[in-house]
Design a protein around this motif. Sequence first.
Motif, PDB file in Angstrom:
ATOM      1  N   ALA A  36       7.435   7.163  -1.919  1.00 56.09           N
ATOM      2  CA  ALA A  36       8.196   6.161  -1.740  1.00 56.09           C
ATOM      3  C   ALA A  36       8.439   5.204  -3.107  1.00 56.09           C
ATOM      4  CB  ALA A  36       7.352   4.817  -0.756  1.00 56.09           C
ATOM      5  N   ALA A  37       7.409   5.251  -3.873  1.00 58.46           N
ATOM      6  CA  ALA A  37       7.583   4.782  -5.311  1.00 58.46           C
ATOM      7  C   ALA A  37       8.874   5.393  -6.060  1.00 58.46           C
ATOM      8  CB  ALA A  37       6.437   4.803  -6.245  1.00 58.46           C
ATOM      9  N   ARG A  38       8.938   6.728  -5.767  1.00 61.53           N
ATOM     10  CA  ARG A  38       9.976   7.501  -6.500  1.00 61.53           C
ATOM     11  C   ARG A  38      11.429   7.118  -6.101  1.00 61.53           C
ATOM     12  NH1 ARG A  38       9.882  11.005 -10.300  1.00 61.53           N
ATOM     13  NH2 ARG A  38       7.704  11.047 -10.473  1.00 61.53           N
ATOM     14  N   TRP A  39      11.103   7.195  -4.622  1.00 55.24           N
ATOM     15  CA  TRP A  39      12.625   6.847  -3.989  1.00 55.24           C
ATOM     16  C   TRP A  39      12.898   5.257  -4.552  1.00 55.24           C
ATOM     17  CZ3 TRP A  39      13.762   2.791  -0.748  1.00 55.24           C
ATOM     18  CH2 TRP A  39      15.072   2.876  -0.270  1.00 55.24           C
ATOM     19  N   VAL A  40      11.962   4.249  -4.619  1.00 58.59           N
ATOM     20  CA  VAL A  40      12.629   3.138  -4.839  1.00 58.59           C
ATOM     21  C   VAL A  40      13.120   3.318  -6.529  1.00 58.59           C
ATOM     22  CG1 VAL A  40      11.666   0.925  -5.720  1.00 58.59           C
ATOM     23  CG2 VAL A  40      11.059   1.789  -3.494  1.00 58.59           C
ATOM     24  N   VAL A  41      12.439   4.036  -7.049  1.00 58.66           N
ATOM     25  CA  VAL A  41      12.955   3.951  -8.714  1.00 58.66           C
ATOM     26  C   VAL A  41      14.222   4.847  -8.747  1.00 58.66           C
ATOM     27  CG1 VAL A  41      12.571   5.251 -10.915  1.00 58.66           C
ATOM     28  CG2 VAL A  41      10.628   3.997  -9.746  1.00 58.66           C
ATOM     29  N   GLU A  42      14.450   6.050  -8.038  1.00 57.53           N
ATOM     30  CA  GLU A  42      15.560   6.933  -8.089  1.00 57.53           C
ATOM     31  C   GLU A  42      16.664   6.339  -7.449  1.00 57.53           C
ATOM     32  OE1 GLU A  42      14.468  10.444  -6.938  1.00 57.53           O
ATOM     33  OE2 GLU A  42      13.353  11.036  -8.602  1.00 57.53           O
ATOM     34  N   LEU A  89       0.776  -1.265   0.007  1.00 53.91           N
ATOM     35  CA  LEU A  89      -0.016   0.061   0.042  1.00 53.91           C
ATOM     36  C   LEU A  89       0.928   1.196  -0.075  1.00 53.91           C
ATOM     37  CD1 LEU A  89      -2.836  -1.057   2.333  1.00 53.91           C
ATOM     38  CD2 LEU A  89      -2.929  -0.699  -0.031  1.00 53.91           C
ATOM     39  N   VAL A  90       1.989   1.183   0.863  1.00 60.74           N
ATOM     40  CA  VAL A  90       2.701   2.377   0.786  1.00 60.74           C
ATOM     41  C   VAL A  90       3.403   2.384  -0.812  1.00 60.74           C
ATOM     42  CG1 VAL A  90       5.184   3.029   1.312  1.00 60.74           C
ATOM     43  CG2 VAL A  90       3.574   2.441   2.979  1.00 60.74           C
ATOM     44  N   LEU A  91       3.833   1.553  -1.610  1.00 56.81           N
ATOM     45  CA  LEU A  91       4.214   1.586  -2.791  1.00 56.81           C
ATOM     46  C   LEU A  91       3.052   2.007  -3.739  1.00 56.81           C
ATOM     47  CD1 LEU A  91       6.812  -1.033  -3.168  1.00 56.81           C
ATOM     48  CD2 LEU A  91       7.247   1.161  -3.047  1.00 56.81           C
ATOM     49  N   ALA A  92       1.953   1.379  -3.472  1.00 58.49           N
ATOM     50  CA  ALA A  92       0.726   1.784  -4.513  1.00 58.49           C
ATOM     51  C   ALA A  92       0.282   3.067  -4.336  1.00 58.49           C
ATOM     52  CB  ALA A  92      -0.278   0.609  -4.170  1.00 58.49           C
ATOM     53  N   THR A  93       0.041   3.591  -3.259  1.00 53.59           N
ATOM     54  CA  THR A  93      -0.340   5.112  -3.119  1.00 53.59           C
ATOM     55  C   THR A  93       0.946   6.158  -3.114  1.00 53.59           C
ATOM     56  OG1 THR A  93       0.004   4.682  -0.552  1.00 53.59           O
ATOM     57  CG2 THR A  93      -2.203   4.333  -1.526  1.00 53.59           C
ATOM     58  N   ASP A  94       2.094   5.797  -3.312  1.00 55.49           N
ATOM     59  CA  ASP A  94       3.125   6.404  -3.509  1.00 55.49           C
ATOM     60  C   ASP A  94       3.290   7.505  -2.198  1.00 55.49           C
ATOM     61  OD1 ASP A  94       5.517   7.231  -4.425  1.00 55.49           O
ATOM     62  OD2 ASP A  94       4.479   8.847  -5.804  1.00 55.49           O
ATOM     63  N   VAL A 133       8.047   4.853 -12.320  1.00 55.80           N
ATOM     64  CA  VAL A 133       7.187   5.031 -10.985  1.00 55.80           C
ATOM     65  C   VAL A 133       5.777   4.426 -11.264  1.00 55.80           C
ATOM     66  CG1 VAL A 133       6.118   6.764  -9.687  1.00 55.80           C
ATOM     67  CG2 VAL A 133       8.530   6.922 -10.715  1.00 55.80           C
ATOM     68  N   ARG A 134       5.211   4.312 -12.377  1.00 57.17           N
ATOM     69  CA  ARG A 134       3.970   3.824 -12.570  1.00 57.17           C
ATOM     70  C   ARG A 134       4.126   2.376 -12.356  1.00 57.17           C
ATOM     71  NH1 ARG A 134       2.531   6.514 -16.672  1.00 57.17           N
ATOM     72  NH2 ARG A 134       3.545   5.213 -18.026  1.00 57.17           N
ATOM     73  N   THR A 135       5.101   1.795 -12.819  1.00 58.37           N
ATOM     74  CA  THR A 135       5.304   0.310 -12.711  1.00 58.37           C
ATOM     75  C   THR A 135       5.302  -0.217 -11.292  1.00 58.37           C
ATOM     76  OG1 THR A 135       6.229   0.167 -14.926  1.00 58.37           O
ATOM     77  CG2 THR A 135       6.400  -1.579 -13.585  1.00 58.37           C
ATOM     78  N   VAL A 136       6.137   0.590 -10.659  1.00 62.32           N
ATOM     79  CA  VAL A 136       6.292   0.352  -9.280  1.00 62.32           C
ATOM     80  C   VAL A 136       5.094   0.438  -8.291  1.00 62.32           C
ATOM     81  CG1 VAL A 136       7.424   1.093  -7.052  1.00 62.32           C
ATOM     82  CG2 VAL A 136       8.915   0.835  -9.062  1.00 62.32           C
ATOM     83  N   ARG A 137       4.253   1.192  -8.601  1.00 61.03           N
ATOM     84  CA  ARG A 137       2.906   1.320  -7.975  1.00 61.03           C
ATOM     85  C   ARG A 137       2.047   0.212  -8.430  1.00 61.03           C
ATOM     86  NH1 ARG A 137       0.669   7.387  -8.193  1.00 61.03           N
ATOM     87  NH2 ARG A 137      -0.718   6.552  -6.448  1.00 61.03           N
ATOM     88  N   ILE A 138       2.116  -0.019  -9.595  1.00 62.64           N
ATOM     89  CA  ILE A 138       1.232  -1.289 -10.186  1.00 62.64           C
ATOM     90  C   ILE A 138       1.729  -2.431  -9.280  1.00 62.64           C
ATOM     91  CG2 ILE A 138       0.816  -2.994 -11.815  1.00 62.64           C
ATOM     92  CD1 ILE A 138       0.575   0.021 -13.653  1.00 62.64           C
TER      93      ILE A 138
END
Length: 99
Positions: free
Chosen positions: A27-33, A18-23, A70-75
């Motif tokens: 959090a999702a941008r941090w994972v990607v970057e 849920l943290v990744l899906a809702t960003d 970022v969109r892929t990480v959220r999915i």
Amino acid sequence: MHIVIPLLLGAGAVLGGLVLATDRRGAARWVVETLMNPAHDSAWALRRRYTRWGIEHPQMDFLRKAPGHVRTVRIWGGFVAAFGCGFLVAGVLALVRAV
């Protein structure tokens, strides 16, 4: 004790997904970057060599593709949350069956 393990795994997966899906707080941008960026993976000498040659590192097009990542990480965060719900259901069923 073995009944608690699926509950803890499910709760952790649901919360993390849920943290990744809702960003949440980026959090999702941090994972990607940080975790998916090839600039953090390449050796410093290799990047310096490409700079000296005047060409771009072959994987530096990553920055142009970052919004898609970022969109892929959220999915995938949504998939992890759904998977965690399955673990929670299994844990609750095991707990109810044991009582």
